[in-house]
Enzyme design. Sequence first.
Site, PDB file in Angstrom:
ATOM      1  N   LYS A  42      -4.333 -47.595 -34.685  1.00  0.00           N
ATOM      2  CA  LYS A  42      -5.772 -48.346 -34.672  1.00  0.00           C
ATOM      3  C   LYS A  42      -6.359 -48.285 -36.098  1.00  0.00           C
ATOM      4  O   LYS A  42      -6.849 -49.540 -36.170  1.00  0.00           O
ATOM      5  CB  LYS A  42      -6.734 -47.627 -33.479  1.00  0.00           C
TER       6      LYS A  42
ATOM      7  N   GLY B  21     -14.992 -47.635 -25.929  1.00  0.00           N
ATOM      8  CA  GLY B  21     -15.626 -49.218 -25.767  1.00  0.00           C
ATOM      9  C   GLY B  21     -14.861 -50.332 -25.251  1.00  0.00           C
ATOM     10  O   GLY B  21     -14.148 -49.875 -24.174  1.00  0.00           O
ATOM     11  N   TYR B  22     -14.590 -51.019 -25.875  1.00  0.00           N
ATOM     12  CA  TYR B  22     -13.800 -52.469 -25.523  1.00  0.00           C
ATOM     13  C   TYR B  22     -11.971 -52.107 -25.896  1.00  0.00           C
ATOM     14  O   TYR B  22     -11.429 -53.096 -25.602  1.00  0.00           O
ATOM     15  CB  TYR B  22     -14.350 -53.536 -26.342  1.00  0.00           C
TER      16      TYR B  22
ATOM     17  N   HIS C  11     -11.044 -53.182 -37.482  1.00  0.00           N
ATOM     18  CA  HIS C  11     -12.162 -53.411 -38.044  1.00  0.00           C
ATOM     19  C   HIS C  11     -12.997 -52.425 -39.037  1.00  0.00           C
ATOM     20  O   HIS C  11     -13.168 -52.092 -40.228  1.00  0.00           O
ATOM     21  CB  HIS C  11     -13.164 -53.986 -37.137  1.00  0.00           C
ATOM     22  N   ARG C  12     -12.820 -50.909 -38.101  1.00  0.00           N
ATOM     23  CA  ARG C  12     -13.618 -49.746 -39.072  1.00  0.00           C
ATOM     24  C   ARG C  12     -12.812 -49.247 -39.960  1.00  0.00           C
ATOM     25  O   ARG C  12     -13.081 -48.861 -40.929  1.00  0.00           O
ATOM     26  CB  ARG C  12     -13.803 -48.643 -37.641  1.00  0.00           C
TER      27      ARG C  12
ATOM     28  N   ASN D 150     -24.422 -41.527 -33.787  1.00  0.00           N
ATOM     29  CA  ASN D 150     -24.520 -40.568 -32.485  1.00  0.00           C
ATOM     30  C   ASN D 150     -23.128 -40.833 -31.776  1.00  0.00           C
ATOM     31  O   ASN D 150     -23.043 -40.459 -30.579  1.00  0.00           O
ATOM     32  CB  ASN D 150     -25.587 -40.666 -31.638  1.00  0.00           C
TER      33      ASN D 150
ATOM     34  N   ASP E  73     -22.375 -50.259 -38.139  1.00  0.00           N
ATOM     35  CA  ASP E  73     -22.722 -51.158 -36.898  1.00  0.00           C
ATOM     36  C   ASP E  73     -21.596 -51.881 -36.564  1.00  0.00           C
ATOM     37  O   ASP E  73     -21.075 -52.900 -37.522  1.00  0.00           O
ATOM     38  CB  ASP E  73     -24.099 -52.027 -37.080  1.00  0.00           C
TER      39      ASP E  73
HETATM   40  P1  ITT Z   1     -24.250 -45.362 -33.246  1.00  0.00           P
HETATM   41  O1  ITT Z   1     -24.989 -46.562 -33.460  1.00  0.00           O
HETATM   42  O2  ITT Z   1     -24.640 -44.213 -32.999  1.00  0.00           O
HETATM   43  O3  ITT Z   1     -23.166 -45.394 -34.535  1.00  0.00           O
HETATM   44  P2  ITT Z   1     -23.192 -46.998 -31.166  1.00  0.00           P
HETATM   45  O4  ITT Z   1     -22.145 -46.699 -29.976  1.00  0.00           O
HETATM   46  O5  ITT Z   1     -24.536 -47.532 -30.768  1.00  0.00           O
HETATM   47  O6  ITT Z   1     -23.196 -45.870 -32.047  1.00  0.00           O
HETATM   48  P3  ITT Z   1     -22.488 -49.554 -32.372  1.00  0.00           P
HETATM   49  O7  ITT Z   1     -23.918 -50.280 -32.084  1.00  0.00           O
HETATM   50  O8  ITT Z   1     -21.896 -49.979 -33.669  1.00  0.00           O
HETATM   51  O9  ITT Z   1     -22.461 -48.066 -32.150  1.00  0.00           O
HETATM   52  O10 ITT Z   1     -21.440 -50.220 -31.273  1.00  0.00           O
HETATM   53  C1  ITT Z   1     -21.753 -51.003 -30.425  1.00  0.00           C
HETATM   54  C2  ITT Z   1     -20.696 -50.895 -29.402  1.00  0.00           C
HETATM   55  O11 ITT Z   1     -19.564 -51.686 -29.644  1.00  0.00           O
HETATM   56  C3  ITT Z   1     -20.087 -49.555 -28.837  1.00  0.00           C
HETATM   57  O12 ITT Z   1     -20.940 -49.032 -27.971  1.00  0.00           O
HETATM   58  C4  ITT Z   1     -18.790 -49.848 -28.242  1.00  0.00           C
HETATM   59  O13 ITT Z   1     -19.075 -50.257 -26.996  1.00  0.00           O
HETATM   60  C5  ITT Z   1     -18.285 -50.988 -29.112  1.00  0.00           C
HETATM   61  N1  ITT Z   1     -17.567 -50.573 -30.100  1.00  0.00           N
HETATM   62  C6  ITT Z   1     -17.857 -50.182 -31.526  1.00  0.00           C
HETATM   63  N2  ITT Z   1     -16.748 -49.982 -31.976  1.00  0.00           N
HETATM   64  C7  ITT Z   1     -15.662 -50.188 -31.395  1.00  0.00           C
HETATM   65  C8  ITT Z   1     -14.204 -49.898 -31.196  1.00  0.00           C
HETATM   66  O14 ITT Z   1     -13.705 -49.532 -32.463  1.00  0.00           O
HETATM   67  N3  ITT Z   1     -13.536 -50.199 -30.172  1.00  0.00           N
HETATM   68  C9  ITT Z   1     -14.004 -50.692 -29.038  1.00  0.00           C
HETATM   69  N4  ITT Z   1     -15.575 -50.874 -28.822  1.00  0.00           N
HETATM   70  C10 ITT Z   1     -16.390 -50.543 -29.836  1.00  0.00           C
END
Ligand code: ITT
Length: 191
Positions: free
Chosen positions: A171, A149-150, A176-177, A8, A68
């Site tokens: 990026k 995010g971070y 990681h992704r 999402n 995740d």
């Molecule tokens: P879905 O579960 O719907 O995929 P989410 O935002 O809940 O979306 P995650 O649980 O995988 O996804 O991510 C956890 C958090 O980690 C996310 O809300 C961000 O704050 C952080 N995060 C994930 N990927 C990131 C990225 O590439 N750069 C910075 N922060 C990231």
Amino acid sequence: MKIVFATNNAHKLSEVRAVLGEGFELVTLREVGITEDIPETGATLDENASQKAHYVYERTGLDCFADDTGLEVEELNGAPGVRSARYATEGHDFAANNRKLLHELEGKTNRRARFRTVISLIRGGVEQQVEGIVEGRIATEEAGCGGFGYDPLFVPDGHTVTFAEMSADEKNAISHRGRAVAELVKLLRDS
Ligand code: ITT
């Protein structure tokens, strides 16, 4: 090749779309009629990735994958980790999460951290997992407005700027992704 991406998170969707490139048609949750939040109750990234992918597979029978991701900070014994989305509040509040992280690391010299992404792929009913990691450190203040995010706090090793100061392509090339998706592509091409 059509495949459902169980997320999402619009930022993830555009990053993954860019890395997958030609040959793959990403189908969104909305397009398969899933509009609710998918539960993430696992104790690890692996469990959550698996839970999200299974949720979609059980409802659609379609090939799908889920990502995740967690930020693992050495000084905080791996936190926020699997709790990265809900670190400061229950509500995916990126700004509050970043403030909390800066607060927790105030005065600390060890600022080593890594992002870890686990992708669970379900194809023809069979599940496989891949992982992508990027090592780096947490800056002492936010910088940049790209990414999400971070990203404004994370400086990957070998660089002097945060992910949020990089272009999407920069990026993706080291993240990681980006790395996890490169492994995912290998799985998809091999089978
Ligand atoms: P879905 O579960 O719907 O995929 P989410 O935002 O809940 O979306 P995650 O649980 O995988 O996804 O991510 C956890 C958090 O980690 C996310 O809300 C961000 O704050 C952080 N995060 C994930 N990927 C990131 C990225 O590439 N750069 C910075 N922060 C990231």
